[in-house]
Design a protein around this motif. Structure first.
Motif, short mmCIF file in Angstrom:
data_model
loop_
_atom_site.label_atom_id
_atom_site.label_comp_id
_atom_site.label_asym_id
_atom_site.label_seq_id
_atom_site.Cartn_x
_atom_site.Cartn_y
_atom_site.Cartn_z
N LYS A 2 0.84 -1.20 0.00
CA LYS A 2 0.00 0.00 0.00
C LYS A 2 0.88 1.26 0.00
N ILE A 3 0.35 2.31 -0.59
CA ILE A 3 1.10 3.57 -0.70
C ILE A 3 1.43 4.13 0.68
N GLU A 4 0.55 3.91 1.65
CA GLU A 4 0.82 4.39 3.02
C GLU A 4 2.07 3.73 3.59
N GLU A 5 2.28 2.45 3.28
CA GLU A 5 3.47 1.74 3.75
C GLU A 5 4.72 2.28 3.04
N ILE A 6 4.58 2.57 1.75
CA ILE A 6 5.71 3.04 0.96
C ILE A 6 6.18 4.41 1.47
N ILE A 7 5.23 5.31 1.73
CA ILE A 7 5.63 6.64 2.20
C ILE A 7 5.66 6.73 3.72
N LYS A 8 5.42 5.59 4.35
CA LYS A 8 5.53 5.46 5.82
C LYS A 8 4.68 6.49 6.57
N THR A 11 -1.35 8.34 8.69
CA THR A 11 -2.40 9.34 8.54
C THR A 11 -3.35 8.93 7.42
N ALA A 12 -4.64 9.03 7.69
CA ALA A 12 -5.63 8.74 6.66
C ALA A 12 -5.51 9.78 5.55
N MET A 13 -5.58 9.30 4.31
CA MET A 13 -5.44 10.20 3.16
C MET A 13 -6.76 10.35 2.43
N LYS A 17 -5.91 12.37 -3.18
CA LYS A 17 -4.47 12.45 -2.93
C LYS A 17 -3.83 11.08 -3.06
N LYS A 18 -4.51 10.07 -2.53
CA LYS A 18 -3.98 8.71 -2.57
C LYS A 18 -3.83 8.21 -4.00
N VAL A 19 -4.80 8.52 -4.86
CA VAL A 19 -4.72 8.11 -6.27
C VAL A 19 -3.52 8.77 -6.93
#
Length: 152
Positions: A2-8, A11-13, A17-19
């Motif tokens: 997941k992108i959250e793991e990649i950018i560490k 925080t909910a996005m 923004k997530k796309v």
């Protein structure tokens, strides 16, 4: 991953923004892998794109406008790219007989041979990134990406 793991981040996005982050990160991953593929051939992605455009002309030369219109990266310096390909003897450039202000660019046999050598490797690269998606998912992803980048 997941992108959250990649950018560490924890925080909910916002989904918008997530796309964008997902698309930008995916572009980087694909681009880096493609650059690795081209590195032994001393080619950039943009130079490769120019060669493919010229091969698609099927023996007819292309002027700088045609090449620029068909480039994936629209902000490329086409003249500089052509100069580099000329120095590698992958293209030829001559003055257009009908309009002396235009330059015509054509791919050489050496350029065609290089693309023929790269074709199976590029196909493998493309299939690597789509291998975990079904045909239906690939078609859906293409439809969604085309819809996503169409601004109102």
């Amino acid at each position: 991953m997941k992108i959250e793991e990649i950018i560490k981040t924890n925080t909910a996005m916002d989904p918008s923004k997530k796309v964008i982050l997902n698309i930008m990160y995916t572009q980087t991953v694909i681009g880096d892998k493609f650059s690795e593929l081209l590195k032994p051939y001393d080619l950039s992605g943009e130079q490769f794109n120019v060669l493919r455009i010229l091969r698609g002309q099927k023996g007819c030369p292309a002027n700088m406008c045609i090449i620029q219109e068909r480039m994936i990266t629209k902000n490329s310096n086409t003249t500089r790219l052509i100069d580099k390909l000329l120095s590698k003897e992958l293209v030829t450039r001559k003055v257009c007989p009908e309009n002396r202000r235009k330059m015509e660019v054509d791919i050489t046999t050496k350029g065609l041979d290089l693309l023929n050598d790269l074709d199976p490797k590029v196909l493998e690269h493309e299939q690597l990134f789509s291998s975990n998606l079904s045909l239906n998912e690939l078609e859906q992803l293409n439809t969604l990406l085309e819809k996503y980048r169409t601004l109102k």
